[in-house]
Design a protein around this motif. Sequence first.
Motif, PDB file in Angstrom:
ATOM      1  N   ARG A 141       0.837  -1.213   0.000  1.00 47.67           N
ATOM      2  CA  ARG A 141       0.000   0.000   0.000  1.00 47.67           C
ATOM      3  C   ARG A 141       0.862   1.250   0.000  1.00 47.67           C
ATOM      4  O   ARG A 141       0.585   2.224  -0.707  1.00 47.67           O
ATOM      5  CB  ARG A 141      -0.944  -0.034   1.213  1.00 47.67           C
ATOM      6  N   GLU A 142       1.928   1.243   0.797  1.00 47.14           N
ATOM      7  CA  GLU A 142       2.817   2.406   0.848  1.00 47.14           C
ATOM      8  C   GLU A 142       3.521   2.621  -0.491  1.00 47.14           C
ATOM      9  O   GLU A 142       3.705   3.757  -0.932  1.00 47.14           O
ATOM     10  CB  GLU A 142       3.821   2.224   1.987  1.00 47.14           C
ATOM     11  N   LYS A 143       3.907   1.524  -1.150  1.00 43.98           N
ATOM     12  CA  LYS A 143       4.507   1.645  -2.487  1.00 43.98           C
ATOM     13  C   LYS A 143       3.496   2.230  -3.472  1.00 43.98           C
ATOM     14  O   LYS A 143       3.838   3.053  -4.326  1.00 43.98           O
ATOM     15  CB  LYS A 143       4.975   0.276  -2.982  1.00 43.98           C
ATOM     16  N   GLU A 144       2.235   1.789  -3.368  1.00 41.35           N
ATOM     17  CA  GLU A 144       1.180   2.303  -4.251  1.00 41.35           C
ATOM     18  C   GLU A 144       1.017   3.809  -4.053  1.00 41.35           C
ATOM     19  O   GLU A 144       0.885   4.567  -5.026  1.00 41.35           O
ATOM     20  CB  GLU A 144      -0.131   1.583  -3.947  1.00 41.35           C
ATOM     21  N   ILE A 145       1.035   4.249  -2.799  1.00 48.12           N
ATOM     22  CA  ILE A 145       0.903   5.683  -2.497  1.00 48.12           C
ATOM     23  C   ILE A 145       2.059   6.463  -3.119  1.00 48.12           C
ATOM     24  O   ILE A 145       1.865   7.518  -3.746  1.00 48.12           O
ATOM     25  CB  ILE A 145       0.848   5.900  -0.965  1.00 48.12           C
ATOM     26  N   LEU A 146       3.269   5.948  -2.980  1.00 46.43           N
ATOM     27  CA  LEU A 146       4.436   6.599  -3.583  1.00 46.43           C
ATOM     28  C   LEU A 146       4.288   6.723  -5.094  1.00 46.43           C
ATOM     29  O   LEU A 146       4.551   7.772  -5.677  1.00 46.43           O
ATOM     30  CB  LEU A 146       5.689   5.778  -3.282  1.00 46.43           C
ATOM     31  N   GLN A 147       3.862   5.645  -5.723  1.00 45.31           N
ATOM     32  CA  GLN A 147       3.734   5.634  -7.178  1.00 45.31           C
ATOM     33  C   GLN A 147       2.662   6.603  -7.648  1.00 45.31           C
ATOM     34  O   GLN A 147       2.825   7.272  -8.678  1.00 45.31           O
ATOM     35  CB  GLN A 147       3.454   4.210  -7.654  1.00 45.31           C
ATOM     36  N   LEU A 148       1.567   6.697  -6.906  1.00 47.22           N
ATOM     37  CA  LEU A 148       0.502   7.632  -7.271  1.00 47.22           C
ATOM     38  C   LEU A 148       0.970   9.079  -7.144  1.00 47.22           C
ATOM     39  O   LEU A 148       0.708   9.910  -8.012  1.00 47.22           O
ATOM     40  CB  LEU A 148      -0.730   7.389  -6.404  1.00 47.22           C
ATOM     41  N   TYR A 149       1.679   9.379  -6.054  1.00 45.03           N
ATOM     42  CA  TYR A 149       2.213  10.731  -5.880  1.00 45.03           C
ATOM     43  C   TYR A 149       3.187  11.072  -7.007  1.00 45.03           C
ATOM     44  O   TYR A 149       3.174  12.174  -7.545  1.00 45.03           O
ATOM     45  CB  TYR A 149       2.919  10.865  -4.528  1.00 45.03           C
ATOM     46  N   SER A 150       4.041  10.105  -7.365  1.00 51.61           N
ATOM     47  CA  SER A 150       5.053  10.377  -8.389  1.00 51.61           C
ATOM     48  C   SER A 150       4.433  10.587  -9.764  1.00 51.61           C
ATOM     49  O   SER A 150       5.038  11.202 -10.635  1.00 51.61           O
ATOM     50  CB  SER A 150       6.064   9.233  -8.452  1.00 51.61           C
ATOM     51  N   SER A 151       3.202  10.071  -9.959  1.00 56.57           N
ATOM     52  CA  SER A 151       2.530  10.249 -11.252  1.00 56.57           C
ATOM     53  C   SER A 151       1.803  11.590 -11.345  1.00 56.57           C
ATOM     54  O   SER A 151       1.209  11.900 -12.364  1.00 56.57           O
ATOM     55  CB  SER A 151       1.533   9.111 -11.491  1.00 56.57           C
ATOM     56  N   GLY A 152       1.851  12.376 -10.262  1.00 57.70           N
ATOM     57  CA  GLY A 152       1.264  13.716 -10.282  1.00 57.70           C
ATOM     58  C   GLY A 152      -0.091  13.844  -9.629  1.00 57.70           C
ATOM     59  O   GLY A 152      -0.729  14.899  -9.709  1.00 57.70           O
ATOM     60  N   CYS A 153      -0.573  12.788  -8.964  1.00 64.25           N
ATOM     61  CA  CYS A 153      -1.878  12.850  -8.301  1.00 64.25           C
ATOM     62  C   CYS A 153      -1.836  13.778  -7.095  1.00 64.25           C
ATOM     63  O   CYS A 153      -0.824  13.859  -6.391  1.00 64.25           O
ATOM     64  CB  CYS A 153      -2.309  11.453  -7.830  1.00 64.25           C
TER      65      CYS A 153
END
Length: 203
Positions: A141-153
């Motif tokens: 879940r924490e990795k998912e959050i990081l990836q979403l932030y990095s995509s500009g969300c």
Amino acid sequence: MNILLIDDHGMFCESLKLTLERDECIENVHILQDVGEAKRKILNKEYDIILMDINIKKITGKEDGLTIAKELLKRDNTLKIVMLTGFDMPGYEAEAQQIGAKGFICKDEYTEVLIEKLKKVYNGETIFRKVTSHINELTEREKEILQLYSSGCSRKEVADKCNISVSSLAVALNRIYEKLDVKNYQEMINKALELGYIKPNFF
């Protein structure tokens, strides 16, 4: 040894092929940029070692080398796949080790060192450096959050996509900050890139 080299830089491939084939232990180095054909030949056990770059989206369109290696190793975990990369990031090395690759080699290695490492893989060894213990501490879940932030969300978009409240997201972010030993958003993204939790935009 028969080696398959998968890389999307033609000049690099040709140069490395010529250098490797000078060694008496290496019979042939084949270069393939057709990923479908490469997968078929790999699964048919036509090569002793597969030397695969991580950043090969120029020839795959969407998949990176780690994704392809994971797919192949799920189908045959005896394959001797070695990841070759210009990105010396601990997270990528940890992922390569986790999916069952036999090694992780940076492109700045001297050719003599590369050949010795390939010989070790051929003889049944694995070639990984010791990966520091913090690499695997983040949850999925924490990795998912990081990836979403990095995509500009935005924060709200991240919370919505993860089906959690903004306040729960704030708690999760604090945990991520602690685990990565960072103090703000930019430090978090930079550290995540360094560790390989998220990939650069050109991947």
